[in-house]
Scaffold this active site. Structure first.
Site, mmCIF file in Angstrom:
data_model
loop_
_atom_site.group_PDB
_atom_site.id
_atom_site.type_symbol
_atom_site.label_atom_id
_atom_site.label_comp_id
_atom_site.label_asym_id
_atom_site.label_seq_id
_atom_site.Cartn_x
_atom_site.Cartn_y
_atom_site.Cartn_z
ATOM 1 C CB THR A 16 125.714 23.666 -15.233
ATOM 2 O OG1 THR A 16 127.000 24.291 -15.400
ATOM 3 C CG2 THR A 16 125.004 23.645 -16.572
ATOM 4 N N GLY B 100 128.165 27.034 -4.120
ATOM 5 C CA GLY B 100 127.213 27.352 -5.176
ATOM 6 C C GLY B 100 125.956 26.509 -5.080
ATOM 7 C CG ASP B 101 123.704 25.832 -8.710
ATOM 8 O OD1 ASP B 101 124.868 26.196 -8.955
ATOM 9 O OD2 ASP B 101 123.024 25.190 -9.520
ATOM 10 C CB THR C 104 128.535 22.328 -12.813
ATOM 11 O OG1 THR C 104 129.001 23.376 -11.978
ATOM 12 C CG2 THR C 104 127.680 21.368 -12.004
ATOM 13 C CB THR D 184 125.676 32.575 -12.291
ATOM 14 O OG1 THR D 184 124.327 32.644 -12.767
ATOM 15 C CG2 THR D 184 126.591 33.064 -13.398
ATOM 16 N N GLY D 185 125.903 29.973 -9.800
ATOM 17 C CA GLY D 185 125.237 29.313 -8.688
ATOM 18 C C GLY D 185 124.449 30.212 -7.776
ATOM 19 N NE ARG E 138 130.174 30.265 -5.478
ATOM 20 C CZ ARG E 138 129.837 29.483 -6.481
ATOM 21 N NH1 ARG E 138 130.427 28.303 -6.621
ATOM 22 N NH2 ARG E 138 128.917 29.850 -7.358
#
Length: 313
Positions: A229, A208-209, A178, A231-232, A206
């Site tokens: 950045t 992520g954050d 990211t 593990t979302g 999916r």
């Protein structure tokens, strides 16, 4: 909006992802290429800030440069979904008004961060997804690119490797590429931008954050700007970006204290990654619990880049 008195000088921080990054994992050639790409993005954003430009313009410009570089998991270098497509997420936020824009699952926009900005400025919404985001992008006349622009041989190899691993869910090397940028301009305003291709082999749409306002991206002139950045899923559960801003604004913590506390909390949930933070007071923080994070900083004093955990930036 009234501007602050005694404003600090301009600041710019960027990241290009976090994960298992040590000196054995990168060749000297790749190390040099990544540092050059980070420095180029810093120079692009810094030129805007040096000229008295807005933090919002600076973070978009820096993120666009990183999106165009295939070393990073965003834009041109985005990873593949399990189905073999490239689907990109991005967000941008203006600390002056907390206006924000985000997209998820975009497939045809060359620079997703600019699409996120168009959502913020040209629509009544904060987030658009998939086909709707693509349609809006075309209507706004943003630069489009064909699938082969985004598809790189290295990302295809990573997908093939994951598919060959029984029960594989994530990139086993845990490199979360990211990209992101945060800035403080000479007018005392902050802004943040984040962009990603997600995780290799992602399924079922999916998200992520990165495009989640408050999880992977946040900007508020009352506190700071944050881009994350890692593990979302864990960054979402810990609302990391907003948590940092809240600790600064409500608890009086410094950017460094707030960033460390939020990363520690996210890590306690089992997550890995990092954040870049610039406070409205000019304080900066680059905090991560992974082995390394592609990162860089710029101010009137100069520019610097770093990759590994034992480097300062």
């Amino acid at each position: 909006m009234a501007e602050r008195r005694d404003k600090p000088g301009w600041k710019l921080l960027i990241h290009g992802g976090a994960g298992v990054l040590d000196r054995e994992s990168l060749t000297p050639e790749k190390d040099r290429a990544i540092r050059a790409a980070l420095d180029h993005a810093l120079a692009t954003g810094a030129a805007i800030l040096e000229g008295g430009g807005d933090a919002l313009d600076a973070v978009e410009a820096a993120a666009r440069e990183l999106e165009d570089d295939p070393h990073f998991n965003a834009g041109r270098g985005s990873v593949f979904t399990y189905q073999g497509t490239n689907e990109m997420d991005s967000a941008i936020m203006d600390g002056r008004s907390r206006a924000a824009g985000a997209v998820t699952g975009a497939t045809g926009t060359r620079n997703p961060v600019s699409l996120a900005r168009a959502v913020m400025e040209k629509s009544p919404h904060v987030m658009l997804s998939r086909e709707g985001a693509d349609e809006f992008s075309r209507q706004q006349g943003l630069d489009q690119a064909p699938p082969e622009w985004f598809a790189t041989a290295e990302r295809r190899r990573q997908l093939d490797e994951l598919r060959s691993t029984p029960g594989g869910w994530f990139d086993k090397d845990m490199k979360y590429g990211t990209v992101g940028a945060v800035a403080l301009d000479v007018h005392g305003h902050v802004a943040a931008a984040t962009s990603t291709g997600g995780i290799t082999g992602k399924r079922w749409g999916r998200i992520g954050d990165s495009p989640i306002i408050g999880a992977g991206t946040w900007a508020d002139d009352r506190a700071c700007a944050v881009s994350a950045t890692g593990t979302g899923e864990h960054f979402i559960r810990a609302a990391v970006a907003h948590e940092i801003a809240a600790r600064i604004r409500l608890c009086g913590e410094s950017a460094g204290e707030a960033a460390k506390a939020a990363i520690d909390d996210m890590g306690a949930l089992g997550g890995s990654g990092g954040v870049i933070v610039v406070g409205a007071d000019g304080e900066t923080a680059l905090e991560f619990n992974s082995a390394g994070m592609y990162r860089g900083s710029a101010s009137a004093a100069g520019r610097s880049t770093a990759i590994y955990g034992d480097e300062t930036c």
